[in-house]
Enzyme design. Sequence first.
Site, short mmCIF file in Angstrom:
data_model
loop_
_atom_site.label_atom_id
_atom_site.label_comp_id
_atom_site.label_asym_id
_atom_site.label_seq_id
_atom_site.Cartn_x
_atom_site.Cartn_y
_atom_site.Cartn_z
N ASP A 92 0.81 -1.21 0.00
CA ASP A 92 0.00 0.00 0.00
C ASP A 92 0.84 1.27 0.00
O ASP A 92 0.52 2.24 -0.66
CB ASP A 92 -0.92 0.03 1.23
CG ASP A 92 -2.21 -0.72 1.00
OD1 ASP A 92 -2.41 -1.25 -0.12
OD2 ASP A 92 -3.03 -0.80 1.93
N HIS A 134 -5.55 8.22 6.63
CA HIS A 134 -5.23 6.93 7.28
C HIS A 134 -3.91 6.95 8.05
O HIS A 134 -3.61 5.98 8.76
CB HIS A 134 -5.16 5.80 6.24
CG HIS A 134 -6.46 5.53 5.56
ND1 HIS A 134 -7.62 5.26 6.25
CD2 HIS A 134 -6.77 5.46 4.23
CE1 HIS A 134 -8.61 5.05 5.38
NE2 HIS A 134 -8.11 5.17 4.16
N GLY A 142 -2.47 2.76 4.34
CA GLY A 142 -3.45 3.04 3.30
C GLY A 142 -3.11 4.20 2.38
O GLY A 142 -3.93 5.11 2.20
N ASP A 170 -15.22 10.23 2.36
CA ASP A 170 -14.49 9.19 1.64
C ASP A 170 -15.18 7.84 1.86
O ASP A 170 -15.77 7.61 2.92
CB ASP A 170 -13.06 9.14 2.19
CG ASP A 170 -12.08 8.40 1.32
OD1 ASP A 170 -12.18 7.16 1.24
OD2 ASP A 170 -11.21 9.06 0.73
N HIS A 172 -13.76 5.15 2.43
CA HIS A 172 -13.03 4.44 3.48
C HIS A 172 -13.12 5.25 4.77
O HIS A 172 -13.04 6.48 4.77
CB HIS A 172 -11.56 4.29 3.09
CG HIS A 172 -11.34 3.52 1.83
ND1 HIS A 172 -11.38 4.11 0.57
CD2 HIS A 172 -11.09 2.20 1.61
CE1 HIS A 172 -11.15 3.19 -0.35
NE2 HIS A 172 -10.98 2.03 0.25
N ASP A 259 -14.44 8.36 -3.88
CA ASP A 259 -14.39 6.93 -4.18
C ASP A 259 -15.65 6.17 -3.79
O ASP A 259 -15.65 4.95 -3.75
CB ASP A 259 -13.16 6.28 -3.54
CG ASP A 259 -12.99 6.62 -2.07
OD1 ASP A 259 -13.84 7.36 -1.53
OD2 ASP A 259 -12.00 6.18 -1.46
N TYR A 303 -10.09 6.77 -7.14
CA TYR A 303 -9.18 5.95 -7.92
C TYR A 303 -9.63 5.75 -9.36
O TYR A 303 -8.93 5.10 -10.14
CB TYR A 303 -8.93 4.63 -7.17
CG TYR A 303 -8.52 4.95 -5.76
CD1 TYR A 303 -7.25 5.45 -5.50
CD2 TYR A 303 -9.43 4.88 -4.71
CE1 TYR A 303 -6.87 5.83 -4.22
CE2 TYR A 303 -9.07 5.26 -3.43
CZ TYR A 303 -7.80 5.74 -3.19
OH TYR A 303 -7.44 6.15 -1.93
#
Length: 386
Positions: A92, A134, A142, A170, A172, A259, A303
């Site tokens: 990552d 992150h 991340g 986000d 995540h 994302d 992404y």
Amino acid sequence: MKHDAVFVHSDQLLSYRFSENHPFNQFRLTLTIDLLRKMGALNDSDIVEPHNATDDELALIHDREYVDAVKKASRGELSESDGESYGLGTEDTPMFEGMHEASSLLVGGTLTAVDQVMQEKANHAVHLGGGLHHGFRGKASGFCIYNDSSVAIKYLQDKYKVRVLYVDTDAHHGDGVQWSFYDDPDVCTYSIHETGRYLFPGTGNVNERGHGQGYGYSFNVPLDAFTEDESWLDSYETTLSEVTHFFKPDVILTQNGADSHYYDPLTHLSASMNIYKRIPELAHKLAHEYCDGRWIAVGGGGYDIWRVVPRAWSLLWLEMSGQSHLINRFPEDWAKQWQPKAPYTLPVSWTDPDNMYPVIPRKEEINEKNRLTVEKLLYPLRDHKK
């Protein structure tokens, strides 16, 4: 003269680059800025250059030992085994030459945005190169080496003595920021994201509410996989409005990962561009309602750098800078210029086609799960009102 909004950017931010094939690709900044320029929505006078964060600024959140390790990695002097203990050199977060300088510029960009707003040079400021939520005190995670949002929040507290509402949209969970302020009652963290059941980092449950004096100041809205626009927006608008009213912040910092879109290759939500128009609208409204307009925005995940991120982040700037009327048209020359390099057919509209994805068979079940999550999140707030 005080600006309504400023855009923090430098092409040097493109140096935050892990490898040719890594999904985190800051070329999305170039595509976004070109789209805005072709619309006539971004001028040189709007742009403010970022500065590199100092070691003392990074140390507001990060251990100095960790910063030293990142510097060694930048020079190729950190062994693979030593790097592993700092989360560096992983799949990552690979090590790359100049990673400290690239990462500290990214943090400095967010601090530049903070100063622009808090020194009343602008009502609002955006730094799309930031939003790396992150990163931890002593460990990369991340795709995130330093956590610019966490540093910026501590900087806001120490320098400007303000209460901060952090809003993370986000897909995540904003774990690094949440854990940095989990016991702090002067920072309220809010994250709406895909449930961690199938997605990194696996945290962000509705029962993560804070610790000690910070209990009751952490809010998470984990949405079921394949959530669509209507349920996503209903969850966001209902919860964020009530959380903001409860906390009454002095300033709002929003993280704007792009994302949650159906096209994103790393997540499992089914949102369209509709949410990226509404996300900044509500943040803008709440900033004026509670914070005299003080609103700082950063980027984050995203992404599908061709079809999604440039449009989503352009909509953020258009709302922030009072130019939403420009979405009546989409510049055809943007798609024409970049299509030869793009792996997909580029969009020529701000909206997505109605048939972008097949019918979700569990739609009602998903919506009901999300509704129950919202009720569970808000129950303590509503009980508190009685």
